[in-house]
Design a protein around this motif. Structure first.
Motif, PDB file in Angstrom:
ATOM      1  N   ASP A  15    -101.511 -22.512 141.068  1.00 22.18           N
ATOM      2  CA  ASP A  15    -100.296 -22.428 140.259  1.00 22.18           C
ATOM      3  C   ASP A  15    -100.626 -22.710 138.808  1.00 22.18           C
ATOM      4  O   ASP A  15    -101.786 -22.911 138.447  1.00 22.18           O
ATOM      5  N   ILE A  16     -99.592 -22.702 137.970  1.00 24.13           N
ATOM      6  CA  ILE A  16     -99.743 -23.021 136.544  1.00 24.13           C
ATOM      7  C   ILE A  16     -98.795 -24.160 136.203  1.00 24.13           C
ATOM      8  O   ILE A  16     -97.636 -24.158 136.612  1.00 24.13           O
ATOM      9  N   ASP A  17     -99.308 -25.143 135.463  1.00 20.42           N
ATOM     10  CA  ASP A  17     -98.507 -26.279 135.002  1.00 20.42           C
ATOM     11  C   ASP A  17     -98.436 -26.260 133.483  1.00 20.42           C
ATOM     12  O   ASP A  17     -99.474 -26.180 132.809  1.00 20.42           O
ATOM     13  N   ILE A  18     -97.218 -26.354 132.943  1.00 16.12           N
ATOM     14  CA  ILE A  18     -97.071 -26.541 131.510  1.00 16.12           C
ATOM     15  C   ILE A  18     -96.116 -27.707 131.269  1.00 16.12           C
ATOM     16  O   ILE A  18     -95.325 -28.069 132.137  1.00 16.12           O
ATOM     17  N   GLY A  19     -96.219 -28.313 130.096  1.00 19.69           N
ATOM     18  CA  GLY A  19     -95.377 -29.442 129.741  1.00 19.69           C
ATOM     19  C   GLY A  19     -94.605 -29.180 128.462  1.00 19.69           C
ATOM     20  O   GLY A  19     -94.986 -28.335 127.649  1.00 19.69           O
ATOM     21  N   MET A  20     -93.515 -29.922 128.309  1.00 18.31           N
ATOM     22  CA  MET A  20     -92.696 -29.868 127.098  1.00 18.31           C
ATOM     23  C   MET A  20     -92.108 -31.243 126.850  1.00 18.31           C
ATOM     24  O   MET A  20     -91.837 -31.976 127.808  1.00 18.31           O
ATOM     25  N   THR A  21     -91.901 -31.595 125.591  1.00 22.19           N
ATOM     26  CA  THR A  21     -91.102 -32.778 125.311  1.00 22.19           C
ATOM     27  C   THR A  21     -89.688 -32.532 125.820  1.00 22.19           C
ATOM     28  O   THR A  21     -89.266 -31.377 125.993  1.00 22.19           O
ATOM     29  N   ARG A  22     -88.948 -33.582 126.067  1.00 16.32           N
ATOM     30  CA  ARG A  22     -87.617 -33.432 126.670  1.00 16.32           C
ATOM     31  C   ARG A  22     -86.706 -32.536 125.828  1.00 16.32           C
ATOM     32  O   ARG A  22     -85.972 -31.698 126.379  1.00 16.32           O
ATOM     33  N   ASP A  23     -86.749 -32.634 124.503  1.00 15.18           N
ATOM     34  CA  ASP A  23     -85.871 -31.812 123.671  1.00 15.18           C
ATOM     35  C   ASP A  23     -86.237 -30.331 123.777  1.00 15.18           C
ATOM     36  O   ASP A  23     -85.350 -29.463 123.863  1.00 15.18           O
ATOM     37  N   ASN A  24     -87.539 -30.026 123.801  1.00 16.67           N
ATOM     38  CA  ASN A  24     -87.948 -28.637 123.984  1.00 16.67           C
ATOM     39  C   ASN A  24     -87.588 -28.132 125.380  1.00 16.67           C
ATOM     40  O   ASN A  24     -87.181 -26.975 125.550  1.00 16.67           O
ATOM     41  N   TYR A  25     -87.735 -28.994 126.365  1.00 20.37           N
ATOM     42  CA  TYR A  25     -87.419 -28.643 127.749  1.00 20.37           C
ATOM     43  C   TYR A  25     -85.931 -28.304 127.907  1.00 20.37           C
ATOM     44  O   TYR A  25     -85.579 -27.290 128.529  1.00 20.37           O
ATOM     45  N   GLU A  26     -85.060 -29.141 127.352  1.00 22.09           N
ATOM     46  CA  GLU A  26     -83.621 -28.900 127.461  1.00 22.09           C
ATOM     47  C   GLU A  26     -83.231 -27.594 126.758  1.00 22.09           C
ATOM     48  O   GLU A  26     -82.379 -26.836 127.247  1.00 22.09           O
ATOM     49  N   LYS A  27     -83.873 -27.334 125.628  1.00 23.34           N
ATOM     50  CA  LYS A  27     -83.611 -26.080 124.923  1.00 23.34           C
ATOM     51  C   LYS A  27     -84.083 -24.891 125.765  1.00 23.34           C
ATOM     52  O   LYS A  27     -83.398 -23.867 125.861  1.00 23.34           O
TER      53      LYS A  27
END
Length: 237
Positions: free
Chosen positions: A34-46
């Motif tokens: 699979d592929i895993d990516i991350g985001m800060t919470r503000d970027n994630y919510e957007k």
């Protein structure tokens, strides 16, 4: 996912084994799936707000709000495919091939607050999983099975949505405070190991992944060393 992020100024970064694969293999680790990516919470919510509008019909954004999902993070799944994992086979949800998208939240500076957040999130995660029929034991793990069967009875005191709301509040509890560390609560390594330096994710750079240029932490060497030690040496066959 990369296209939508670029077009809407959403920052993401290759995470965990996907970052390792990019640096060591310039793509997938040969035995990864699979592929895993991350985001800060503000970027994630957007991202999860924009994706349903911007994404083509071939794909589905899976969250606790869009599907019967037990995850603390989002998945973008490909429609008309199946990747059935044994411990999720009893869940009535979309089981397509996916990308994991992990939100990162602030870790409190106080050790006592860290311990409370760790224990509270761990317990709520387990209650949510068992409440949603997620298989968390093997058939030969009789003690573990009996513990979770008991926990399931306790979980019936709450609705699934109540558990999800309590867990969400626990995860974002310190996002309005300054913090030197961040954590993704959906990670595999537990609270202490998953708590990483915020500065590692501050600046991003593009690196090769399967003939694409994708975002990763500038300081990916320290990040990968922290998780994997001598990460450029593959494990023995």
């Amino acid at each position: 996912v990369d296209r939508i992020c670029r077009e809407n100024s959403i920052e993401y970064f290759l995470d965990c084994g996907t970052a390792l694969g990019a640096v060591r293999h310039e793509g997938f680790i040969p035995w990864d799936d699979d592929i895993d990516i991350g985001m800060t919470r503000d970027n994630y919510e957007k991202f999860i707000e924009i994706v349903p509008v911007k994404m083509k019909g071939d794909f589905f954004l899976q969250t606790t709000k869009t599907d019967n999902s037990p995850y603390l993070y989002a998945k973008v799944r490909k429609n008309n495919t199946i990747f059935m994992e044994w411990n999720k086979r009893n869940l009535d949800m979309h089981h397509g091939i996916y990308i994991d998208i992990f939100p990162f939240d602030n870790v409190p500076s106080n050790r006592i607050q860290q311990t409370i957040q760790d224990l509270k999130s761990y317990l709520l995660k387990r209650i949510l999983l068992i409440r949603m029929n997620y298989k968390v034991w093997r058939e030969d793990e009789l003690l573990k099975k009996s513990v979770y069967k008991t926990l399931r009875i306790f979980s019936l005191l709450f609705t699934t949505n109540q558990i999800k709301r309590k867990l969400y509040k626990t995860m974002i509890a310190y996002n309005n405070r300054s913090s030197e560390k961040v954590i993704t609560f959906g990670g595999a390594y537990g609270y202490k190991k998953e708590s990483i330096k915020k500065e590692w994710l501050k600046d991003l750079v593009e690196i090769n992944f399967e003939n694409e240029r994708l975002s990763a932490p500038v300081n990916h060497v320290d990040y990968l060393t922290y998780f994997y030690g001598d990460f450029m040496t593959p494990p023995p066959e």
